[in-house]
Motif scaffolding. Structure first.
Motif, PDB file in Angstrom:
ATOM      1  N   TYR A 287      34.050 -69.323  53.294  1.00 40.62           N
ATOM      2  CA  TYR A 287      33.297 -68.603  54.314  1.00 40.62           C
ATOM      3  C   TYR A 287      34.167 -68.356  55.551  1.00 40.62           C
ATOM      4  O   TYR A 287      34.151 -67.261  56.134  1.00 40.62           O
ATOM      5  N   CYS A 288      34.924 -69.379  55.965  1.00 34.70           N
ATOM      6  CA  CYS A 288      35.784 -69.236  57.140  1.00 34.70           C
ATOM      7  C   CYS A 288      36.846 -68.158  56.931  1.00 34.70           C
ATOM      8  O   CYS A 288      37.102 -67.325  57.814  1.00 34.70           O
ATOM      9  N   VAL A 289      37.461 -68.187  55.739  1.00 34.81           N
ATOM     10  CA  VAL A 289      38.472 -67.165  55.438  1.00 34.81           C
ATOM     11  C   VAL A 289      37.843 -65.775  55.465  1.00 34.81           C
ATOM     12  O   VAL A 289      38.398 -64.821  56.040  1.00 34.81           O
ATOM     13  N   LEU A 290      36.676 -65.643  54.845  1.00 37.70           N
ATOM     14  CA  LEU A 290      35.998 -64.350  54.817  1.00 37.70           C
ATOM     15  C   LEU A 290      35.589 -63.915  56.220  1.00 37.70           C
ATOM     16  O   LEU A 290      35.680 -62.724  56.570  1.00 37.70           O
ATOM     17  N   GLU A 291      35.119 -64.839  57.027  1.00 36.23           N
ATOM     18  CA  GLU A 291      34.726 -64.493  58.386  1.00 36.23           C
ATOM     19  C   GLU A 291      35.930 -64.028  59.201  1.00 36.23           C
ATOM     20  O   GLU A 291      35.846 -63.070  59.976  1.00 36.23           O
ATOM     21  N   GLU A 292      37.073 -64.708  59.036  1.00 36.80           N
ATOM     22  CA  GLU A 292      38.280 -64.282  59.741  1.00 36.80           C
ATOM     23  C   GLU A 292      38.709 -62.884  59.297  1.00 36.80           C
ATOM     24  O   GLU A 292      39.046 -62.035  60.122  1.00 36.80           O
ATOM     25  N   LYS A 293      38.710 -62.665  57.982  1.00 31.81           N
ATOM     26  CA  LYS A 293      39.069 -61.346  57.468  1.00 31.81           C
ATOM     27  C   LYS A 293      38.074 -60.291  57.935  1.00 31.81           C
ATOM     28  O   LYS A 293      38.452 -59.155  58.276  1.00 31.81           O
ATOM     29  N   LYS A 294      36.816 -60.649  57.965  1.00 31.59           N
ATOM     30  CA  LYS A 294      35.787 -59.712  58.410  1.00 31.59           C
ATOM     31  C   LYS A 294      35.985 -59.352  59.880  1.00 31.59           C
ATOM     32  O   LYS A 294      35.939 -58.171  60.260  1.00 31.59           O
ATOM     33  N   SER A 295      36.232 -60.374  60.719  1.00 30.64           N
ATOM     34  CA  SER A 295      36.431 -60.122  62.151  1.00 30.64           C
ATOM     35  C   SER A 295      37.669 -59.266  62.382  1.00 30.64           C
ATOM     36  O   SER A 295      37.658 -58.322  63.201  1.00 30.64           O
ATOM     37  N   ALA A 296      38.761 -59.560  61.650  1.00 29.22           N
ATOM     38  CA  ALA A 296      39.991 -58.782  61.809  1.00 29.22           C
ATOM     39  C   ALA A 296      39.773 -57.330  61.388  1.00 29.22           C
ATOM     40  O   ALA A 296      40.247 -56.395  62.063  1.00 29.22           O
ATOM     41  N   ALA A 297      39.056 -57.135  60.281  1.00 26.26           N
ATOM     42  CA  ALA A 297      38.796 -55.770  59.813  1.00 26.26           C
ATOM     43  C   ALA A 297      37.931 -55.009  60.818  1.00 26.26           C
ATOM     44  O   ALA A 297      38.192 -53.836  61.129  1.00 26.26           O
ATOM     45  N   LEU A 298      36.888 -55.661  61.346  1.00 27.13           N
ATOM     46  CA  LEU A 298      36.010 -54.991  62.307  1.00 27.13           C
ATOM     47  C   LEU A 298      36.758 -54.678  63.604  1.00 27.13           C
ATOM     48  O   LEU A 298      36.552 -53.615  64.214  1.00 27.13           O
ATOM     49  N   ARG A 299      37.651 -55.596  64.045  1.00 21.08           N
ATOM     50  CA  ARG A 299      38.434 -55.334  65.251  1.00 21.08           C
ATOM     51  C   ARG A 299      39.365 -54.140  65.053  1.00 21.08           C
ATOM     52  O   ARG A 299      39.521 -53.292  65.940  1.00 21.08           O
ATOM     53  N   ALA A 300      39.996 -54.072  63.868  1.00 18.96           N
ATOM     54  CA  ALA A 300      40.899 -52.952  63.585  1.00 18.96           C
ATOM     55  C   ALA A 300      40.138 -51.636  63.582  1.00 18.96           C
ATOM     56  O   ALA A 300      40.618 -50.621  64.122  1.00 18.96           O
ATOM     57  N   ILE A 301      38.942 -51.644  62.998  1.00 19.97           N
ATOM     58  CA  ILE A 301      38.137 -50.418  62.965  1.00 19.97           C
ATOM     59  C   ILE A 301      37.713 -50.027  64.382  1.00 19.97           C
ATOM     60  O   ILE A 301      37.757 -48.850  64.767  1.00 19.97           O
ATOM     61  N   GLU A 302      37.306 -51.012  65.182  1.00 21.47           N
ATOM     62  CA  GLU A 302      36.874 -50.731  66.559  1.00 21.47           C
ATOM     63  C   GLU A 302      38.031 -50.186  67.392  1.00 21.47           C
ATOM     64  O   GLU A 302      37.863 -49.223  68.167  1.00 21.47           O
ATOM     65  N   THR A 303      39.228 -50.756  67.265  1.00 21.48           N
ATOM     66  CA  THR A 303      40.397 -50.278  68.012  1.00 21.48           C
ATOM     67  C   THR A 303      40.739 -48.846  67.629  1.00 21.48           C
ATOM     68  O   THR A 303      40.995 -47.986  68.494  1.00 21.48           O
ATOM     69  N   SER A 304      40.742 -48.580  66.327  1.00 18.19           N
ATOM     70  CA  SER A 304      41.042 -47.222  65.868  1.00 18.19           C
ATOM     71  C   SER A 304      39.992 -46.240  66.368  1.00 18.19           C
ATOM     72  O   SER A 304      40.313 -45.099  66.738  1.00 18.19           O
ATOM     73  N   LYS A 305      38.747 -46.669  66.376  1.00 19.27           N
ATOM     74  CA  LYS A 305      37.676 -45.798  66.866  1.00 19.27           C
ATOM     75  C   LYS A 305      37.898 -45.438  68.337  1.00 19.27           C
ATOM     76  O   LYS A 305      37.779 -44.266  68.733  1.00 19.27           O
ATOM     77  N   ASN A 306      38.223 -46.421  69.180  1.00 18.61           N
ATOM     78  CA  ASN A 306      38.418 -46.162  70.606  1.00 18.61           C
ATOM     79  C   ASN A 306      39.582 -45.208  70.854  1.00 18.61           C
ATOM     80  O   ASN A 306      39.499 -44.305  71.705  1.00 18.61           O
ATOM     81  N   ILE A 307      40.680 -45.407  70.110  1.00 21.86           N
ATOM     82  CA  ILE A 307      41.842 -44.520  70.280  1.00 21.86           C
ATOM     83  C   ILE A 307      41.480 -43.092  69.900  1.00 21.86           C
ATOM     84  O   ILE A 307      41.814 -42.124  70.607  1.00 21.86           O
ATOM     85  N   ARG A 308      40.761 -42.942  68.773  1.00 20.96           N
ATOM     86  CA  ARG A 308      40.388 -41.600  68.318  1.00 20.96           C
ATOM     87  C   ARG A 308      39.407 -40.948  69.304  1.00 20.96           C
ATOM     88  O   ARG A 308      39.509 -39.743  69.591  1.00 20.96           O
ATOM     89  N   LEU A 309      38.459 -41.712  69.801  1.00 22.60           N
ATOM     90  CA  LEU A 309      37.507 -41.146  70.756  1.00 22.60           C
ATOM     91  C   LEU A 309      38.206 -40.696  72.030  1.00 22.60           C
ATOM     92  O   LEU A 309      37.870 -39.646  72.614  1.00 22.60           O
ATOM     93  N   GLU A 310      39.191 -41.482  72.474  1.00 18.61           N
ATOM     94  CA  GLU A 310      39.930 -41.113  73.682  1.00 18.61           C
ATOM     95  C   GLU A 310      40.697 -39.811  73.494  1.00 18.61           C
ATOM     96  O   GLU A 310      40.701 -38.927  74.367  1.00 18.61           O
ATOM     97  N   LYS A 311      41.332 -39.673  72.315  1.00 19.02           N
ATOM     98  CA  LYS A 311      42.068 -38.443  72.033  1.00 19.02           C
ATOM     99  C   LYS A 311      41.133 -37.248  71.947  1.00 19.02           C
ATOM    100  O   LYS A 311      41.412 -36.169  72.499  1.00 19.02           O
ATOM    101  N   LEU A 312      40.040 -37.414  71.262  1.00 19.28           N
ATOM    102  CA  LEU A 312      39.102 -36.305  71.128  1.00 19.28           C
ATOM    103  C   LEU A 312      38.475 -35.938  72.471  1.00 19.28           C
ATOM    104  O   LEU A 312      38.250 -34.754  72.764  1.00 19.28           O
ATOM    105  N   GLN A 313      38.175 -36.946  73.295  1.00 18.34           N
ATOM    106  CA  GLN A 313      37.602 -36.672  74.612  1.00 18.34           C
ATOM    107  C   GLN A 313      38.584 -35.905  75.491  1.00 18.34           C
ATOM    108  O   GLN A 313      38.206 -34.960  76.211  1.00 18.34           O
TER     109      GLN A 313
END
Length: 710
Positions: A287-313
């Motif tokens: 569970y801990c390994v999965l939670e870490e992987k899940k958090s890392a994946a969600l952070r990567a998606i959130e970072t990419s989203k912010n960069i793309r939104l900034e460029k589009l804006q």
């Protein structure tokens, strides 16, 4: 009087989990209520009629049919029982005690003995349990009096007064047998269930059941070893008494074992709790390994989203500046109002460059960022497979291996496996299989649990390849999966037939076994007499035999084995219109005119010889398979000779007018040709010299039991 307390376990029906009511003795020597047998068989009949639907499983509120029982009922359904058959059929019954499919014979329930001894013990237990409840007289006028005795001949209970009235002195009834008050009345003489008018007076030592003299004379026990009932009674009673005395004498040892078992119970509880904690810790780590992987994946998606939104804006703001009276365009419009040339040129040069860039970007519009997140899809297919196999692995549990030699693919699939060790430590095996399909990306394994070391499967598609694997289980511990084995099903439904012993059968040259599944040519005295005439040019011919069933349409497959010592065998098909020509006009196949080395084997003669044949056959012999000489066949004779497979198959497609000859072990086509299927087509065989052919027997449930016994 006997001690009733403490024997409840022996008096409970394994089906309804209640005290036995009219118990019957099954052939496996287990007991079951008469009503339970009927209800289970009714459930089986409903399941057979409804195709095993879940709605038919609850046919009786008294019996709960478990999933394992329904699996066994489905297995019985698939075992080939046919209703409305002219041949006698037996009834298979799934015993709830030993989990085996028991053959009740043609008479079914009517052929079972009622266990009166067990019934009497149950009645004693009931009386001891309800000692305060009195049994009332059956003949008193209301209110009835409490009974004092029961008549075994009348099957009724009486008070003292009524007993004297209905059993007066000096009459036949006065000789009736009476006991204390009871509701359990059993016949004084045990009658044979198969011959209802005959009393049992012998004991079959093979079947371990009482029989009458008619059973021994002409029934199912004619060749069995029997003994008199008195001898069997004395022998069994002595054995039982000795065993009971031995157990009683070992009472101290039994108590010591009970004490030891109590300690083992407590130890098991402690060890199980410890194992639960360790398992929980292991899963918590996952569970801990999965939670870490899940958090890392969600952070990567959130970072990419912010960069793309900034460029589009930013891009949105740039294009908003191109609107009239807004941003860059508005600023340029204001610059155009400047009338001083020097000031205009000073400002307009840089502004013109910006306007040109805006114009070019407008002509080739492209978003500053992608909106899809395809690069962030997590592929967990492999991890899901690994987690699906997550279990308690033990190095002490042997890995079973599928035995390809004992496994068979015919009308059904018989899959057998074995372990390298001498002892079988597994409680159960799990067999998985799936159809090989290149179009399917994901594999869905079908699973079945097996108590023995073989399984008969009947739900496989024709002309398909399947992968099989098996693993062993002992409690919650399992072994790794075995090596996957790929097997091929026949190209068409299996066609069943026997050798015909009537049409054209030559019993002087050919010999059939009693079941008509094997034929052997006798290379003996008649052949020597025929070969005597070789000097005058008259040679011996082939001896033909056909199947007893014809094929009118559809696609069918059958298999057979040719003995390795066979000199010459021909196999194929023959139309019904040419059967008479086959047996009465057999060509002289070994005449010098047709020998390859005789100088007379010209092409025209070969063509005439092939076209004159009444049936389509291929030649086998001397451990070889000979591909016929056709325009499509290789010109080199050596390339037309193949090793003889251990099992050969013939596939006849009447709709397409083609017949194929297969290596039935690998289901690989060796040779295929056209054939005229205008009439009924029969399997045909021809033998000469020492040769033998054995038809492949169908796979049945008995094959599974036989392999399990081995």
């Amino acid at each position: 009087k006997i001690a009733i307390k403490g024997i409840e376990r022996e008096l409970i029906c394994p089906a309804c989990k209640e005290l036995f009511t009219h118990p019957l003795i099954l052939p496996c020597q287990h007991n079951i209520c008469h009503k339970c047998v009927k209800e289970i068989l009714f459930a089986f009949e409903d399941s057979f009629a409804d195709g095993g639907s879940e709605s038919s499983n609850q046919s009786s509120p008294r019996i709960r049919i478990t999933a394992s029982s329904m699996d066994r009922i489905d297995r019985i359904n698939r075992s080939g029982i046919k209703r409305n058959s002219l041949t006698p059929r037996s009834t298979l019954f799934p015993c709830p005690s030993c989990q085996r499919d028991i053959d009740l014979g043609e008479r079914g329930i009517n052929g079972l003995f009622r266990n009166f001894t067990l019934e009497t013990i149950v009645e004693r237990y009931r009386q001891a349990a309800r000692a305060a409840i009195a049994i009332m007289c059956d003949f008193c006028k209301p209110p009835p009096q409490e009974s004092t005795k029961s008549c075994m001949d009348c099957s009724a209970s009486y008070c003292n007064e009524c007993f004297k009235i209905h059993h007066p002195w000096g009459t036949v009834k006065a000789q009736h047998e009476y006991v204390g008050p009871t509701t359990n009345f059993r016949p004084k003489i045990l009658m044979c269930p198969e011959h209802e008018m005959e009393r049992v007076n012998m004991y079959c030592e093979i079947c371990r059941r009482p029989v009458c003299h008619l059973c021994k004379l002409g029934g199912g026990h004619a060749n069995h070893r029997v003994t008199t009932m008195s001898t069997a009674y004395k022998t069994l009673k002595e054995k039982l008494s000795k065993d009971i005395e031995y157990l009683i004498s070992k009472e101290s040892q039994v108590k010591a074992h009970i004490t030891q078992l109590d300690l083992l119970l407590k130890e098991t509880e402690c060890n199980s709790e410890r194992a639960k904690q360790e398992a929980s810790q292991s899963f918590e780590k996952l569970y801990c390994v999965l939670e870490e992987k899940k958090s890392a994946a969600l952070r990567a998606i959130e970072t990419s989203k912010n960069i793309r939104l900034e460029k589009l804006q930013t891009q949105v703001e740039e294009y908003q500046g191109l609107l009239e009276n807004n941003g860059l365009v508005g600023y340029a419009q204001e610059v155009l109002k400047e009338t001083d040339p020097s000031c205009f040129v000073q400002t307009a040069k840089q502004l013109h460059v910006r306007i040109q860039k805006a114009t070019e970007s407008l002509k080739s519009f492209r978003p500053a960022a992608e909106t899809t997140f395809e690069d962030f899809v997590v592929d967990t297919a492999k991890q899901e497979d690994i987690l699906g196999d997550l279990s308690f692995h033990s190095s002490g549990l042997e890995i079973p291996e599928i035995n390809e030699e004992q496994s068979r693919m015919y009308n059904k699939a018989l899959i057998s496996w074995e372990c390298s060790g001498k002892t079988d430590s597994a409680d159960i095996y799990v067999l998985e299989y799936h159809k090989l399909n290149k179009e399917e990306e994901s594999v869905t394994w079908q699973k079945t649990e097996v108590c023995g070391k073989s399984k008969v499967l009947s739900d496989l598609d024709d002309d398909s390849s399947y992968a099989f694997r098996v693993r062993a289980y002992k409690g919650s511990i399992c072994s790794p999966w075995s090596r996957e084995v790929i097997m091929h099903t026949p190209p068409a439904p299996v066609f069943s037939f026997l050798f015909d012993d009537k049409c054209g059968y030559n019993n002087e040259h050919l010999q059939l076994n009693p079941r008509r599944t094997s034929v052997e040519s006798r290379a003996g005295f008649p052949l020597l007499l025929g070969s005597e005439r070789l000097q005058v040019g008259c040679f011996t011919t082939l001896d033909y035999i056909i199947g007893d069933t014809g094929i009118a349409k559809g696609k069918h497959f059958w298999a057979f084995n040719v003995e390795a010592y066979s000199y010459l065998v021909k196999v194929g098909v023959v139309p019904s219109s040419k059967i008479q020509k086959l047996f009465h006009n057999t060509p002289d196949v070994i005449s010098p005119r047709y020998e390859q080395d005789s100088g007379h084997d010209s092409g025209s003669e070969d063509t005439f010889f092939d076209s004159s044949q009444p049936c389509t056959l291929v030649t086998l012999g001397m451990k070889k398979f000979f591909i016929p000489a056709t325009p499509a066949a290789p010109k080199d004779p050596a390339s037309r000779i193949l090793p003889l497979p251990s099992c050969l198959g013939v596939c006849l497609d009447c709709d397409r007018g083609r017949v194929g000859f297969y290596d039935a072990g690998r289901m690989k086509c060796l040779y295929e040709c056209e054939v005229d299927c205008s009439g009924l087509m029969y399997p045909a065989f021809a033998l000469m010299g020492g040769a033998a052919v054995h038809l492949e027997e169908a796979v049945t449930a008995e094959d599974r039991e036989y392999h399990n016994d081995i």
